[in-house]
Design a protein around this motif. Sequence first.
Motif, PDB file in Angstrom:
ATOM      1  N   ASN A  11       0.790  -1.310   0.031  1.00 39.62           N
ATOM      2  CA  ASN A  11      -0.031  -0.109  -0.006  1.00 39.62           C
ATOM      3  C   ASN A  11       0.713   1.231   0.019  1.00 39.62           C
ATOM      4  OD1 ASN A  11      -2.372   1.237  -0.167  1.00 39.62           O
ATOM      5  ND2 ASN A  11      -2.502   1.700   2.172  1.00 39.62           N
ATOM      6  N   LEU A  12       2.004   1.118   0.533  1.00 39.22           N
ATOM      7  CA  LEU A  12       3.103   2.185   0.467  1.00 39.22           C
ATOM      8  C   LEU A  12       3.462   2.686  -0.972  1.00 39.22           C
ATOM      9  CD1 LEU A  12       5.042   4.343   1.704  1.00 39.22           C
ATOM     10  CD2 LEU A  12       6.685   2.473   1.600  1.00 39.22           C
ATOM     11  N   VAL A  13       3.692   1.472  -1.675  1.00 38.47           N
ATOM     12  CA  VAL A  13       3.592   1.951  -3.128  1.00 38.47           C
ATOM     13  C   VAL A  13       2.453   2.171  -3.829  1.00 38.47           C
ATOM     14  CG1 VAL A  13       4.717   0.960  -5.447  1.00 38.47           C
ATOM     15  CG2 VAL A  13       5.621   0.139  -3.155  1.00 38.47           C
ATOM     16  N   GLN A  14       1.268   1.855  -3.412  1.00 35.74           N
ATOM     17  CA  GLN A  14      -0.114   2.271  -4.135  1.00 35.74           C
ATOM     18  C   GLN A  14      -0.236   3.726  -3.899  1.00 35.74           C
ATOM     19  OE1 GLN A  14      -1.527   0.420  -6.257  1.00 35.74           O
ATOM     20  NE2 GLN A  14      -3.179   1.963  -6.500  1.00 35.74           N
ATOM     21  N   VAL A  15      -0.189   4.326  -2.580  1.00 37.03           N
ATOM     22  CA  VAL A  15      -0.384   5.474  -2.255  1.00 37.03           C
ATOM     23  C   VAL A  15       0.714   6.462  -3.009  1.00 37.03           C
ATOM     24  CG1 VAL A  15      -0.324   7.256  -0.295  1.00 37.03           C
ATOM     25  CG2 VAL A  15      -1.291   4.938   0.172  1.00 37.03           C
ATOM     26  N   PHE A  16       1.962   6.046  -2.959  1.00 39.98           N
ATOM     27  CA  PHE A  16       3.041   6.928  -3.834  1.00 39.98           C
ATOM     28  C   PHE A  16       2.433   6.993  -5.191  1.00 39.98           C
ATOM     29  CE2 PHE A  16       6.167   6.809  -6.819  1.00 39.98           C
ATOM     30  CZ  PHE A  16       7.029   7.703  -6.591  1.00 39.98           C
ATOM     31  N   HIS A  17       1.830   5.817  -5.939  1.00 37.96           N
ATOM     32  CA  HIS A  17       1.424   6.057  -7.341  1.00 37.96           C
ATOM     33  C   HIS A  17       0.422   6.793  -7.594  1.00 37.96           C
ATOM     34  CE1 HIS A  17       0.898   3.853 -11.513  1.00 37.96           C
ATOM     35  NE2 HIS A  17       1.645   4.919 -11.271  1.00 37.96           N
ATOM     36  N   ALA A  73      -2.281   3.209   7.827  1.00 37.05           N
ATOM     37  CA  ALA A  73      -1.913   4.544   7.089  1.00 37.05           C
ATOM     38  C   ALA A  73      -0.725   5.101   7.710  1.00 37.05           C
ATOM     39  CB  ALA A  73      -2.900   5.618   7.307  1.00 37.05           C
ATOM     40  N   PHE A  74      -0.417   4.849   9.005  1.00 35.61           N
ATOM     41  CA  PHE A  74       0.917   5.193   9.395  1.00 35.61           C
ATOM     42  C   PHE A  74       2.212   4.677   8.502  1.00 35.61           C
ATOM     43  CE2 PHE A  74       4.298   3.934  12.658  1.00 35.61           C
ATOM     44  CZ  PHE A  74       4.766   5.329  12.797  1.00 35.61           C
ATOM     45  N   LEU A  75       2.104   3.471   8.136  1.00 37.33           N
ATOM     46  CA  LEU A  75       2.982   2.765   7.379  1.00 37.33           C
ATOM     47  C   LEU A  75       3.011   3.099   5.957  1.00 37.33           C
ATOM     48  CD1 LEU A  75       3.150  -0.594   9.505  1.00 37.33           C
ATOM     49  CD2 LEU A  75       4.630   1.242   9.737  1.00 37.33           C
ATOM     50  N   GLN A 100       4.813  -4.232  -6.068  1.00 40.54           N
ATOM     51  CA  GLN A 100       3.535  -4.501  -5.442  1.00 40.54           C
ATOM     52  C   GLN A 100       3.189  -5.897  -5.917  1.00 40.54           C
ATOM     53  OE1 GLN A 100       1.512  -1.277  -7.594  1.00 40.54           O
ATOM     54  NE2 GLN A 100       0.416  -0.723  -5.589  1.00 40.54           N
ATOM     55  N   LEU A 101       3.738  -6.407  -6.968  1.00 41.65           N
ATOM     56  CA  LEU A 101       3.335  -7.742  -7.064  1.00 41.65           C
ATOM     57  C   LEU A 101       4.406  -8.767  -6.362  1.00 41.65           C
ATOM     58  CD1 LEU A 101       3.271  -8.011 -11.330  1.00 41.65           C
ATOM     59  CD2 LEU A 101       1.275  -8.699  -9.670  1.00 41.65           C
TER      60      LEU A 101
END
Length: 494
Positions: free
Chosen positions: A260-266, A394-396, A464-465
């Motif tokens: 999710n960190l990568v998803q939020v970034f993208h 969300a914190f992470l 993500q994969l």
Amino acid sequence: MSSRGLSLPGCYGALVLFTSILHNVFLIYYVDVFVSVYKIDKMSFWIGETIFLIWNSLNDPLFGWMSDKAFLQAESSSDHTASPQIVLKRFRALFINGPLFALSFLSFWVAWAVPTVQFVVCLCLYDTFLTMVDLHHNALLADLAVSDKERTRLNSYCSVFSAFGSASVFLSYAIWDKENLTNFRIFCAILVCISISGFFLCTSWMKRQFTHRHHYKEKDPLQSIRTSVSTSSDGVQLSASGYFKQLMAHRNFLWFTAMNLVQVFHCHFNSNFFPLFLENLLEGIPPSVCSVLLGISFIFPHINNLYFLTLCRRYGTYAVIRGLFLVKLVLSIAMVMVGPDYTWVLCLFIASNRVFTEGTCRLLNLVVSDLVDEDYVLNNRKQPVSALVFGMSAFLSKPGQTLAPLMGTWILSVQTGHDIFQTGNQFGSIRADTSQMDTDTLTSHRLGCFHLLVYVPIACALLQLLAWSQFNLRGSRLRWIKSQREGGSTYKFV
């Protein structure tokens, strides 16, 4: 006896409308207004984003802990009833924080302090109330429903209203004029009035319907609340460090937050740099087409999500999200092979890239709700701590929201040599001055923007994969977790 008007799930979805009409505008224009209009310098921008990164990360677990710490206990009980008190608490929080979130949105569009101070104050204030709204609204997804069918139903209402909320993007692009913000400011004020009214009406109606339902079902509708209060004082309340240790042992939660960190970034990268791609790669395209393209990229994810939710009910959320990652990877590789010279193909890719990326985001709350169930079962809790799980997630992962503009501007500078904070003697321009460029330099500049457009989603999809392949809350394990959670809950709120 039935209540007239919107159903409780309908009101739950409508709250997304009153958030998204503001947040979509914020995502597109907050970087542009501070860089191009207020002329913030690079150092102030980076300092402001760093402060925002820290606050943006800390406020989610902080507010989640403040909300749900009373429901954490070290000793288990045979009574695992999900208390109506939790749901009513969420309604009250939305009633208060929703209008405050709308008012904080206004602070961006009028220069009331030096850019550095205004940048930090506006971002932190806005994110404070947005976090409170998102946290309690998302937690209601896990508190109001347990089964996949009920949760996907709630999510479907959110998608429908989010699609309506994207209409603000169409209008904003037509009104936006960085040389004169008067009409844009009036437009934002109208959106704020709509949002405030919507939050007041919907939260009041949800509370009324929820209370009515329990009066109708129970002879003593407050008995469950009194029981919950009395049982919450039994046993030892878990400390913050104790809960953190439990969380670090929650394997699926950790793999999810990495993904999710990568998803939020993208997602935020796409939103922040959408104007750049439109202005630098789609030369010759009429502004009306750009406006439609922008609006489609915000509306289609919500429309597609209705179809994705039917796929989730049939194949499972895990499989659908994995499929979306693969689609993003394949489309980006195909675009690399096609190249930057086919303008209309670029239009389709820019729109589809955002559509599939945002479509994935719309499904992730279902995964976090499943993680709430798994946390409830694995730690044998008396109450599900929905807001706390959403807050820690969300914190992470939420730092990706701040990393997106920071890394994006750095990559843009490396790829094109264009610093958006300074172009020649003109400070603050997201579009490079191409009038002084020769043909080779102009081609190199467009190619750099193109690389930024296509290689970021490729890198994100691969990461993500990798993370998603380690997530095992699916299939038989998920069915077992659901059976345990449903077996411990005596209420069906939706």
